[in-house]
Design a protein around this motif. Structure first.
Motif, PDB file in Angstrom:
ATOM      1  N   SER A 156     -18.886  38.466 -42.485  1.00 20.39           N
ATOM      2  CA  SER A 156     -18.041  37.745 -43.435  1.00 20.39           C
ATOM      3  C   SER A 156     -17.651  36.408 -42.811  1.00 20.39           C
ATOM      4  CB  SER A 156     -16.796  38.574 -43.769  1.00 20.39           C
ATOM      5  OG  SER A 156     -15.995  38.716 -42.620  1.00 20.39           O
ATOM      6  N   HIS A 215     -15.346  33.472 -41.762  1.00 25.08           N
ATOM      7  CA  HIS A 215     -13.952  33.287 -41.377  1.00 25.08           C
ATOM      8  C   HIS A 215     -13.647  31.801 -41.563  1.00 25.08           C
ATOM      9  CE1 HIS A 215     -10.279  33.226 -39.031  1.00 25.08           C
ATOM     10  NE2 HIS A 215     -10.324  34.557 -38.954  1.00 25.08           N
ATOM     11  N   ARG A 235     -11.561  29.924 -38.894  1.00 23.17           N
ATOM     12  CA  ARG A 235     -12.296  29.662 -37.652  1.00 23.17           C
ATOM     13  C   ARG A 235     -13.247  28.490 -37.845  1.00 23.17           C
ATOM     14  NH1 ARG A 235     -14.724  34.548 -36.615  1.00 23.17           N
ATOM     15  NH2 ARG A 235     -12.719  35.315 -35.897  1.00 23.17           N
ATOM     16  N   SER A 270      -6.532  32.388 -40.469  1.00 25.73           N
ATOM     17  CA  SER A 270      -6.792  33.116 -41.721  1.00 25.73           C
ATOM     18  C   SER A 270      -8.276  33.185 -42.025  1.00 25.73           C
ATOM     19  CB  SER A 270      -6.095  32.418 -42.895  1.00 25.73           C
ATOM     20  OG  SER A 270      -4.718  32.343 -42.670  1.00 25.73           O
ATOM     21  N   GLU A 271      -8.688  34.340 -42.555  1.00 24.88           N
ATOM     22  CA  GLU A 271     -10.082  34.482 -42.960  1.00 24.88           C
ATOM     23  C   GLU A 271     -10.351  33.764 -44.265  1.00 24.88           C
ATOM     24  OE1 GLU A 271     -12.719  38.176 -43.160  1.00 24.88           O
ATOM     25  OE2 GLU A 271     -11.258  38.637 -41.595  1.00 24.88           O
TER      26      GLU A 271
END
Length: 131
Positions: free
Chosen positions: A7, A9, A12, A45-46
């Motif tokens: 998934s 991110h 990031r 936060s993703e």
């Protein structure tokens, strides 16, 4: 695990792009009008809401899609494929080797200095003889 099943991110990815741009969290926060702590939270936060993501993308000079699809692997591939030490600019920047003998240049400059001094002496002698 390959990148297709991982998934994304988003936080990031924002952090990586910000770092590649040489920008600190505080500078990004000021540019979009929030606190540095908020940027830190966003980068942790993703998922990031589209409005914030769009503002961040504008400040970072990329599209929101570029942030969503960012991959370190892709960036490294681009760098590896575009950097070569075969063009003159990189050769000159990395491996500076003069194609002349520096000692020859020193001798040449010394000879020019001696010649200039001789010409100056001749000129001064002519001035003295003229009086």
């Amino acid at each position: 695990m390959n990148t297709a099943t991982k998934s994304k991110h988003i936080g990031r990815n924002i952090s990586r792009i910000r770092e590649l741009r040489g920008m600190k969290q505080e500078a990004l926060a000021i540019a979009i009008g929030i606190s540095q702590q908020s940027i830190s939270n966003i980068e942790g936060s993703e998922i990031v809401d589209d409005e914030k993501l769009q503002k961040i993308a504008e400040v970072l000079g990329v599209s929101a899609e570029a942030i969503k699809n960012y991959s370190d692997e892709t960036v490294l591939n681009i760098i590896n494929n575009t950097f070569s030490s075969h063009d003159n600019s990189t050769i000159n920047a990395i491996n500076v080797q003069p194609n002349f003998n520096p000692l020859d240049k020193v001798v040449e400059l010394y000879e020019r200095l001696v010649l200039a001094e001789k010409e100056k002496v001749e000129y001064l002698e002519k001035l003295l003889k003229g009086k």
